[in-house]
Design a protein around this motif. Structure first.
Motif, mmCIF file in Angstrom:
data_model
loop_
_atom_site.group_PDB
_atom_site.id
_atom_site.type_symbol
_atom_site.label_atom_id
_atom_site.label_comp_id
_atom_site.label_asym_id
_atom_site.label_seq_id
_atom_site.Cartn_x
_atom_site.Cartn_y
_atom_site.Cartn_z
ATOM 1 N N ASP A 41 -5.549 -6.993 8.706
ATOM 2 C CA ASP A 41 -6.053 -5.739 9.263
ATOM 3 C C ASP A 41 -5.231 -4.541 8.783
ATOM 4 O O ASP A 41 -5.781 -3.498 8.425
ATOM 5 C CB ASP A 41 -6.037 -5.791 10.796
ATOM 6 N N THR A 42 -3.904 -4.697 8.771
ATOM 7 C CA THR A 42 -3.040 -3.608 8.319
ATOM 8 C C THR A 42 -3.204 -3.365 6.830
ATOM 9 O O THR A 42 -3.235 -2.219 6.376
ATOM 10 C CB THR A 42 -1.565 -3.926 8.645
ATOM 11 N N LYS A 44 -6.524 -1.561 6.197
ATOM 12 C CA LYS A 44 -6.412 -0.170 6.643
ATOM 13 C C LYS A 44 -5.600 0.662 5.646
ATOM 14 O O LYS A 44 -5.929 1.807 5.353
ATOM 15 C CB LYS A 44 -5.771 -0.134 8.036
ATOM 16 N N ARG A 98 -7.700 1.524 2.645
ATOM 17 C CA ARG A 98 -8.709 2.526 2.965
ATOM 18 C C ARG A 98 -8.103 3.934 3.066
ATOM 19 O O ARG A 98 -8.721 4.906 2.649
ATOM 20 C CB ARG A 98 -9.368 2.199 4.309
ATOM 21 N N GLU A 99 -6.893 4.036 3.637
ATOM 22 C CA GLU A 99 -6.380 5.340 4.044
ATOM 23 C C GLU A 99 -5.199 5.859 3.218
ATOM 24 O O GLU A 99 -4.854 7.036 3.321
ATOM 25 C CB GLU A 99 -5.963 5.275 5.519
ATOM 26 N N VAL A 150 -0.193 3.548 8.984
ATOM 27 C CA VAL A 150 -1.182 2.549 9.398
ATOM 28 C C VAL A 150 -0.573 1.529 10.354
ATOM 29 O O VAL A 150 -1.273 0.957 11.197
ATOM 30 C CB VAL A 150 -1.839 1.833 8.178
ATOM 31 N N ASP A 209 -0.508 3.103 13.981
ATOM 32 C CA ASP A 209 -1.789 3.443 14.628
ATOM 33 C C ASP A 209 -2.116 2.438 15.737
ATOM 34 O O ASP A 209 -1.813 1.257 15.644
ATOM 35 C CB ASP A 209 -2.913 3.450 13.594
#
Length: 342
Positions: A117-118, A121, A124-125, A339, A342
């Motif tokens: 998941d990290t 992310k 993506r960012e 990330v 978050d």
């Protein structure tokens, strides 16, 4: 009568216009060429075919895909892309690092997190991924379209490893990447650069005693057959990049540029879904296929012994890349922190 003749003339003009439009469409319906580094059904192959699917569903263009070995090894397909023979190429920073030294950042151990998941992310960012890297690739005549993760790196060795001392006198195959060599030297091994096509045979004949790859590649390439001890060191994820020849990309119409960008986004989303659970499934296949396989997952304490050696690899990265690499590394860490918090 005059009206009828006028309508006939207009109909003729319309038919000519339609014929011209059809001809124009045929002329602009190109066959594009795309090569990657993996086998049928592997992650890069799935990405390529999703990209192809979008292109062909949303245009008259067709995409010809070439898998590993069909046009040579990784270095060969990159040269062909830079020369304009290929339009698109998928190549990992492990090989691109010789061309773009800053791309070696992915081989600093324990820089990247290992939970999916990290990682997703981050891709993506991340400012480093989405803003800094396209500029670096552009300097080499390449339009970076997408960077994406393939899976956590796993080391296969001739015997289980739990501490850096266990790597002593072991030749570990690395890609032709100076920083990856530095990583395994820091881990206590003897890094041995080899092209992929020679790895299986070198493991089989004990010319090398180990290598690293994502678990799906260990399974599909049959590496567990000749290197059966799998060690999860938690030191990073395998990353790859899909790009276009920049001259080709720049010559595309604005419509086709958007098509290519949308296709890359579509393939990225598909691949993130594809890799979810892939490692676990691949490991199950390996275990079902061989009774000789062992799986070692390092404890947090064992990982710390390896992690303690990472700073010297960071220093080497900065030495190789200078001030630009130092800034990229700082941005990388800032993006990761964002990330993870978050």
């Amino acid at each position: 009568m005059k009206t009828m003749n006028h309508l006939r003339k207009m109909a003729g003009v319309s038919m000519l216009a339609l014929a011209g439009l059809t001809t124009a469409n045929i002329a602009s319906a190109d066959t594009w060429r795309y090569a990657h580094e993996e086998y049928e059904g592997d992650v890069q192959d799935v990405f390529a075919y999703k990209f192809k699917e979008y292109i062909e569903d949303h245009s008259d263009h067709t995409l010809q895909i070439y898998r590993f070995g069909e046009l040579g090894e990784s270095d060969d397909i990159m040269e062909q892309t830079q020369a304009g023979i290929l339009n698109f190429v998928n190549q990992s920073p492990g090989f691109t690092g010789a061309l773009i030294p800053e791309a070696q950042i992915f081989f600093i151990p324990y820089l990247m997190p290992t939970d999916m998941d990290t990682v997703v992310k981050f891709f993506r960012e991340s400012t480093a991924i989405n803003e800094a890297f396209p500029k670096l690739y552009a300097e080499k005549g390449l339009e970076l379209l997408k960077m994406y993760p393939e899976g956590e790196m796993v080391v296969t060795v001739d015997e289980p490893v739990t501490k850096p001392e266990d790597f002593k006198n072991k030749k570990i195959r690395v890609m032709t990447n100076p920083l990856l060599s530095e990583t395994y030297a820091a881990f206590g091994a003897t890094p041995t650069p080899l092209p992929w096509g020679e790895v299986y045979g070198a493991l089989q004949t004990n010319m090398i005693q180990g290598q690293e790859n994502p678990i799906f590649w260990i399974e599909s390439g049959g590496l567990y057959e000749v290197s059966p001890n799998l060690v999860f060191t938690g030191h990073g994820w395998f990353t790859t990049a899909m790009m276009a020849n920049q001259d080709f990309y720049n010559d595309l119409s604005s419509q086709d540029k958007q098509l290519v960008q949308d296709a890359a986004d579509y393939a990225f989303e598909a691949i993130i879904e594809h890799i979810d659970g892939l490692a676990e499934a691949s490991l199950e296949k390996i275990r079902a296929a061989s009774d000789e396989v062992t799986v070692t997952r390092l404890t947090d304490e064992q990982i710390e012994a390896f992690r303690a050696r990472a700073p010297q690899v960071e220093e080497k990265f900065i030495e190789m890349t200078g001030e630009r690499g130092k800034k990229l590394l700082a941005q990388f860490k800032e993006d990761l922190k964002a990330v993870q918090n978050d």
